[in-house]
Design a protein around this motif. Structure first.
Motif, mmCIF file in Angstrom:
data_model
loop_
_atom_site.group_PDB
_atom_site.id
_atom_site.type_symbol
_atom_site.label_atom_id
_atom_site.label_comp_id
_atom_site.label_asym_id
_atom_site.label_seq_id
_atom_site.Cartn_x
_atom_site.Cartn_y
_atom_site.Cartn_z
ATOM 1 N N ALA A 223 0.977 -1.206 0.080
ATOM 2 C CA ALA A 223 -0.105 0.106 0.094
ATOM 3 C C ALA A 223 0.822 1.477 -0.041
ATOM 4 C CB ALA A 223 -0.838 -0.043 1.268
ATOM 5 N N PHE A 224 0.365 2.186 -0.482
ATOM 6 C CA PHE A 224 0.967 3.703 -0.427
ATOM 7 C C PHE A 224 0.174 4.560 0.488
ATOM 8 C CE2 PHE A 224 1.862 2.183 -4.847
ATOM 9 C CZ PHE A 224 3.272 2.386 -4.798
ATOM 10 N N VAL A 225 1.237 4.893 1.524
ATOM 11 C CA VAL A 225 0.339 5.528 2.739
ATOM 12 C C VAL A 225 1.300 6.879 3.025
ATOM 13 C CG1 VAL A 225 -0.186 3.492 3.761
ATOM 14 C CG2 VAL A 225 2.051 4.394 4.288
ATOM 15 N N GLN A 226 0.650 7.875 3.832
ATOM 16 C CA GLN A 226 1.266 8.809 4.299
ATOM 17 C C GLN A 226 1.451 8.968 5.491
ATOM 18 O OE1 GLN A 226 -1.533 11.973 3.198
ATOM 19 N NE2 GLN A 226 -0.920 12.181 1.191
ATOM 20 N N PRO A 227 2.746 9.566 5.888
ATOM 21 C CA PRO A 227 3.027 9.533 7.243
ATOM 22 C C PRO A 227 2.491 10.162 8.283
ATOM 23 C CG PRO A 227 4.693 11.103 6.158
ATOM 24 C CD PRO A 227 3.588 10.324 5.256
ATOM 25 N N GLU A 228 2.221 10.337 9.433
ATOM 26 C CA GLU A 228 1.669 10.830 10.372
ATOM 27 C C GLU A 228 2.115 12.119 10.784
ATOM 28 O OE1 GLU A 228 -1.553 9.535 12.035
ATOM 29 O OE2 GLU A 228 -1.153 8.412 10.154
ATOM 30 N N ASP A 229 1.497 13.240 11.414
ATOM 31 C CA ASP A 229 1.890 14.469 11.533
ATOM 32 C C ASP A 229 2.832 14.244 12.761
ATOM 33 O OD1 ASP A 229 2.585 17.062 11.529
ATOM 34 O OD2 ASP A 229 0.581 17.594 12.696
ATOM 35 N N CYS A 230 4.216 14.204 12.340
ATOM 36 C CA CYS A 230 5.310 14.143 13.532
ATOM 37 C C CYS A 230 6.726 14.743 13.017
ATOM 38 C CB CYS A 230 5.558 12.605 13.745
ATOM 39 S SG CYS A 230 5.999 11.537 12.349
ATOM 40 N N LYS A 231 7.551 14.748 13.645
ATOM 41 C CA LYS A 231 8.563 15.364 13.450
ATOM 42 C C LYS A 231 9.474 14.694 12.226
ATOM 43 C CE LYS A 231 11.205 13.079 17.102
ATOM 44 N NZ LYS A 231 12.117 13.160 18.298
ATOM 45 N N TYR A 232 9.202 13.685 11.937
ATOM 46 C CA TYR A 232 9.826 12.752 10.961
ATOM 47 C C TYR A 232 9.279 12.958 9.447
ATOM 48 C CZ TYR A 232 11.907 10.453 15.081
ATOM 49 O OH TYR A 232 12.185 10.154 16.226
ATOM 50 N N LYS A 233 8.168 13.668 9.433
ATOM 51 C CA LYS A 233 7.478 13.918 8.056
ATOM 52 C C LYS A 233 8.328 14.675 7.219
ATOM 53 C CE LYS A 233 3.717 15.749 7.597
ATOM 54 N NZ LYS A 233 2.349 16.212 7.706
ATOM 55 N N LYS A 234 9.192 15.256 7.416
ATOM 56 C CA LYS A 234 9.554 16.557 6.643
ATOM 57 C C LYS A 234 10.029 15.700 5.285
ATOM 58 C CE LYS A 234 13.068 20.047 6.343
ATOM 59 N NZ LYS A 234 14.159 20.774 7.172
ATOM 60 N N GLY A 235 9.635 16.359 4.233
ATOM 61 C CA GLY A 235 9.813 15.741 2.759
ATOM 62 C C GLY A 235 9.346 14.565 2.431
ATOM 63 N N VAL A 236 8.567 14.145 3.286
ATOM 64 C CA VAL A 236 7.947 12.794 3.175
ATOM 65 C C VAL A 236 6.517 12.981 2.821
ATOM 66 C CG1 VAL A 236 7.341 10.353 3.969
ATOM 67 C CG2 VAL A 236 9.558 11.641 4.675
ATOM 68 N N LYS A 237 5.982 12.593 1.546
ATOM 69 C CA LYS A 237 4.704 12.755 1.015
ATOM 70 C C LYS A 237 3.785 11.592 0.692
ATOM 71 C CE LYS A 237 5.700 16.928 -1.726
ATOM 72 N NZ LYS A 237 5.604 17.602 -3.311
ATOM 73 N N ARG A 238 4.732 10.364 0.365
ATOM 74 C CA ARG A 238 4.136 9.210 0.281
ATOM 75 C C ARG A 238 5.166 7.966 0.362
ATOM 76 N NH1 ARG A 238 1.049 7.047 -5.200
ATOM 77 N NH2 ARG A 238 3.025 7.147 -6.199
ATOM 78 N N LEU A 239 4.669 6.884 1.011
ATOM 79 C CA LEU A 239 5.489 5.674 1.399
ATOM 80 C C LEU A 239 4.864 4.480 0.908
ATOM 81 C CD1 LEU A 239 5.864 6.620 5.126
ATOM 82 C CD2 LEU A 239 7.859 7.124 3.472
ATOM 83 N N PHE A 240 5.913 3.443 0.484
ATOM 84 C CA PHE A 240 5.347 2.284 -0.023
ATOM 85 C C PHE A 240 5.649 1.063 1.109
ATOM 86 C CE2 PHE A 240 6.370 -1.694 -2.294
ATOM 87 C CZ PHE A 240 4.877 -1.756 -3.027
ATOM 88 N N VAL A 241 4.625 0.503 1.634
ATOM 89 C CA VAL A 241 4.746 -0.190 2.626
ATOM 90 C C VAL A 241 4.172 -1.642 2.441
ATOM 91 C CG1 VAL A 241 4.980 1.497 4.564
ATOM 92 C CG2 VAL A 241 2.756 0.666 3.896
ATOM 93 N N THR A 242 4.794 -2.600 2.859
ATOM 94 C CA THR A 242 4.385 -4.021 2.731
ATOM 95 C C THR A 242 4.219 -4.794 4.281
ATOM 96 O OG1 THR A 242 6.394 -5.002 2.094
ATOM 97 C CG2 THR A 242 4.600 -4.333 0.364
ATOM 98 N N ALA A 243 3.702 -4.239 5.224
ATOM 99 C CA ALA A 243 3.851 -4.425 6.465
ATOM 100 C C ALA A 243 3.367 -5.947 7.003
ATOM 101 C CB ALA A 243 3.155 -3.473 7.235
ATOM 102 N N ARG A 244 4.209 -6.524 7.683
ATOM 103 C CA ARG A 244 4.044 -7.860 8.261
ATOM 104 C C ARG A 244 3.460 -7.818 9.482
ATOM 105 N NH1 ARG A 244 8.738 -11.451 5.655
ATOM 106 N NH2 ARG A 244 8.699 -10.654 3.414
ATOM 107 N N THR A 245 3.874 -6.678 10.306
ATOM 108 C CA THR A 245 3.826 -6.590 11.870
ATOM 109 C C THR A 245 3.279 -5.187 12.160
ATOM 110 O OG1 THR A 245 5.698 -7.928 12.289
ATOM 111 C CG2 THR A 245 4.675 -6.867 14.120
#
Length: 384
Positions: free
Chosen positions: A130-152
């Motif tokens: 899935a393509f997701v967006q980060p939550e509103d936190c200090k680590y989201k700078k420059g991050v618009k979209r993430l690709f994850v295949t989470a197992r946990t």
């Protein structure tokens, strides 16, 4: 022009064939296990991210020992998809974080997290990428979209907060622990070579480092193997190509030695005659040897015992026969001087029992024994 011998042609052919075979075997790709290691260049490896952090100016390194021996400069520690964490290692790792350091751990199963971390994980199966967006936190700078295949997925609890969600599940969280913090990632491929370049994955993971490591702080990848332990074994002296080359050299050397040692031409037997010392020279040599050893009696006893065995084998003399009976038995077989033989055997018998003798007597008796041997046809040499 001199023609090459058959052996030379065989050797040249073998060298060419072995060299070509060794080359193709050595240069073919060697199957390597795709491990989540900073050394790994496969899909699950993290070498791409390791090199990227170096290029960005971070003090990056690898740690291959116990957590107790991690360098003091280490501020951020990456632990990528370990099989599990042993109980003896979990407590020192927790204490290291509590002292104010940051552990970034990615797992593919919830069971890989020690209880000391206080993070509850839930295993997920059959989840679509899935393509997701980060939550509103200090680590989201420059991050618009993430690709994850989470197992946990994780339960952040009352003191943790979510960095990335997939649907309603937290797949990247941060949890304070003492003066430090643990960042848990439920998708190890987000850090791996195969997925870190997808959309903004690399930006997020890099932000995790920027926010937790200062200019002089070390960022280490912990090469943790709970099954093999920490064995910093030296690399092998020879790889496959080296062993093949060594084997080829050994084989060629053996063939050359065999070729050189071969006989060319007909085999001619040596004469059966072997030069032997004359009887008198043999007596003198033996006498001198035993004289230097001061063992005349022992020498005479050995010479006499050998002579008696020859009489037993050749003429059927009884092993227990007296000198007179032994001489009588020999006399019936061969017309020798019986009285002289009896005297010789009697004197040798007495010396063998311990009577004193001299060098000259030993020489004389030995000479007489050799004369009887020639007369009876049992001499070791037919020369005078």
């Amino acid at each position: 022009m001199r023609r090459m011998s058959k052996d030379t042609k065989v050797l040249i052919s073998l060298i060419v064939l072995l060299t070509v075979g060794a080359y193709f075997i050595a240069v073919r790709p060697q199957g390597k296990e795709d491990k989540p290691s900073s050394y790994g260049t496969g899909k699950r490896g993290t070498k791409a991210f390791y090199i990227l952090l170096k290029d960005l100016g971070f003090r990056v390194g690898r740690h291959e020992g116990s957590i107790k021996t991690i360098p003091k400069s280490a501020k951020v520690l990456f632990l990528v998809d370990p099989l599990f964490i042993n109980e003896p290692d979990a407590k020192p790792l927790t204490e290291w974080v509590e002292r104010g350091n940051t552990l970034i751990i990615s797992v593919s199963r919830s069971a890989q997290l020690p209880d000391d971390f206080g993070i509850i994980g839930i295993d997920r199966f059959n989840e679509l990428p899935a393509f997701v967006q980060p939550e509103d936190c200090k680590y989201k700078k420059g991050v618009k979209r993430l690709f994850v295949t989470a197992r946990t997925a994780f339960n952040e609890g009352k003191d943790g907060f979510v960095i990335v969600k997939q649907d309603e599940d937290a797949v990247v969280i941060e949890k304070p622990l003492g003066k430090g913090r643990i960042i848990a990632i439920g998708d190890p491929l987000m850090v791996a070579n195969s997925q870190i370049r997808d959309v903004d994955n690399v930006v997020l993971i890099t932000n995790l480092v920027y926010e937790n490591a200062g200019e002089n702080d070390g960022v280490f990848f912990w090469e943790y193997d709970p099954l093999a332990g920490f064995k910093n074994e030296p690399p092998p002296l020879l790889d496959l190509g080296g062993w093949l080359a060594l084997g080829e050299l050994t084989l060629v050397t053996l063939l050359i030695l065999i070729s050189v040692g071969r006989r060319f031409g007909a085999i001619h037997p040596l004469p059966e005659w072997v030069e032997q010392p004359r009887g008198w020279e043999l007596v003198r040599a033996m006498a001198g040897l035993y004289h230097r050893a001061e063992a005349r009696g022992i020498a005479m006893k050995a010479i006499y015992a050998s002579f008696r065995r020859e009489l037993i084998v050749k003429f059927g003399v009884s092993p227990d026969a007296s000198p007179d009976d032994a001489a009588e038995t020999v006399f019936r077989a061969r017309q020798v001087d019986k009285a002289r033989l009896t005297a010789l055997l009697s004197r040798c018998e007495n010396i063998a029992k311990g009577q004193e003798t001299s060098d000259s007597e030993v020489i004389s008796l030995t000479k007489s024994i050799e004369e009887f041997r020639r007369e009876l046809g049992i001499a070791r040499s037919t020369k005078n």
